[in-house]
Scaffold this active site. Sequence first.
Site, short mmCIF file in Angstrom:
data_model
loop_
_atom_site.label_atom_id
_atom_site.label_comp_id
_atom_site.label_asym_id
_atom_site.label_seq_id
_atom_site.Cartn_x
_atom_site.Cartn_y
_atom_site.Cartn_z
N ASN A 373 -7.81 6.01 15.10
CA ASN A 373 -7.37 7.37 15.35
C ASN A 373 -6.81 7.98 14.06
O ASN A 373 -5.61 8.13 13.90
CB ASN A 373 -6.32 7.38 16.47
CG ASN A 373 -6.12 8.77 17.04
OD1 ASN A 373 -5.19 9.47 16.68
ND2 ASN A 373 -6.99 9.18 17.93
N GLY A 416 -2.50 8.18 17.74
CA GLY A 416 -2.38 8.12 16.30
C GLY A 416 -2.34 9.50 15.68
O GLY A 416 -2.16 10.51 16.37
N ARG A 418 -4.56 11.59 14.64
CA ARG A 418 -5.44 12.63 15.21
C ARG A 418 -4.88 13.15 16.52
O ARG A 418 -4.88 14.35 16.77
CB ARG A 418 -6.86 12.09 15.42
CG ARG A 418 -7.84 13.19 15.86
CD ARG A 418 -9.25 12.66 16.06
NE ARG A 418 -10.19 13.76 16.22
CZ ARG A 418 -10.49 14.36 17.37
NH1 ARG A 418 -9.89 13.98 18.48
NH2 ARG A 418 -11.38 15.34 17.41
N CYS A 419 -4.39 12.25 17.37
CA CYS A 419 -3.80 12.68 18.64
C CYS A 419 -2.62 13.60 18.43
O CYS A 419 -2.36 14.50 19.24
CB CYS A 419 -3.34 11.46 19.45
SG CYS A 419 -4.65 10.39 20.05
N LEU A 420 -1.88 13.37 17.34
CA LEU A 420 -0.64 14.12 17.08
C LEU A 420 -0.88 15.50 16.50
O LEU A 420 0.09 16.22 16.23
CB LEU A 420 0.23 13.33 16.10
CG LEU A 420 0.78 11.99 16.59
CD1 LEU A 420 1.36 11.21 15.40
CD2 LEU A 420 1.84 12.18 17.66
#
Length: 429
Positions: A373, A416, A418-420
């Site tokens: 991620n 990770g 990207r999710c954030l």
Amino acid sequence: MGADAVSARREGLDPHGAGQDDVRLAVTSEVGSLRTVLLHRPGNELRRLTPRNNDQLLFDGIPWVERAQQEHDTFAGVLRERGTEVLLLSDLLAETLEVSGAARIQGISAAVDARRLGHALADELAAFLRGVPARELAEVLMAGMTFDELPFGPDATSLVRRMHHGADFVIDPLPNLLFTRDSSFWVGPRVAITSLALPARHRETSLTDLIYAFHPRFLGVRRAYESHTAPIEGGDVLLLSEGVVAVGVGERTSPAGAEALARSLFDDNLAHTVLVVPIAQTRATMHLDTVCTMVDADAVVMYPAVRDSLCAFTIHKDDDYGGRNGGGRVTMRGPDPFLPAAADAMGIGKLRVIDTGLDGVTAEREQWDDGNNTLALAPGVVVAYERNEMTNARLEDAGIEVLRIPGSELGSGRGGPRCLSCPLSRDHV
């Protein structure tokens, strides 16, 4: 920011929604130089997590909030150092509630559920919240409220209050707000508001919807897709190249959601090919970006256990497609192996694949810790959690620059870099 300052910002906006001094809001790839991004700094909503509710609220543990904030500040600092404008969701929400009465009414309506609280208590709470200052209201909408925190005394005639414990939530907290990728994503110059699958996250989209609808920064921005029936989450959507979108279908995104998104993107000429990728419906692979993200225009980092088994159904817009509302002609084929199908749709010979880890055990451990991620800041430049040492080394061996950040506490919600992050503006590749 005061109302006058926000109004001044509004006056500086062009008809397309970007200020005269702003970068054009548009995203056409995963790896174009990142100009503007939406983050959410962890706040009091994380302090609502307890061993009794963390599973229900989708966290694997109880995060140390102060450390999570420090880690997030480091993340935001890395982005700013590389020239990315960082917008914080809490600031945008407070500014929106300050300048828009309609946003205030809609935000309160989404948070105060009369079906659960009863009409008398719901009406009293909503009336109180309508008079609360904008930043305080934003805090309540994000962090929630317990019965003990109600701003008025007990009502002996309210069965709801008699039957709830003081620590029960009148308004549920939203600890997953820090994963801004999921509740909205951009395709070209348009923003897609998603439909989140699990009850703990349903109300997140009501806040992002308010921001995009009423904040002056987004004046005139048009919607790419909006659905309240078919679940789709931004972590399942990868913009492989301009006009080519991959959508994971698994725990969070349904086949109906993927098809609805594809037809909407075709209708608006935002994509010509959508690859629908089935993924396992497990906690470790909740989204497509937990097993695969792009690190360069022709390269992905991928969990090796799915490298050969991952497949895709390819939905392609016909050249003579002219219908609206899903009524036009499309072709569908598959399932075919994902990697060659993606390369074919992107018009390149082959996708370079960098495996998570080296051996099977390391790969599994680092996949669980969001080794796949990554967030690309430019072609060949990514942000990754420092703990995934083997994956980061393999990325560097493949010529990718890795900007390491701590994530021991941020990762407790299984997400990770990207999710954030929700990119709002990227350069074309």
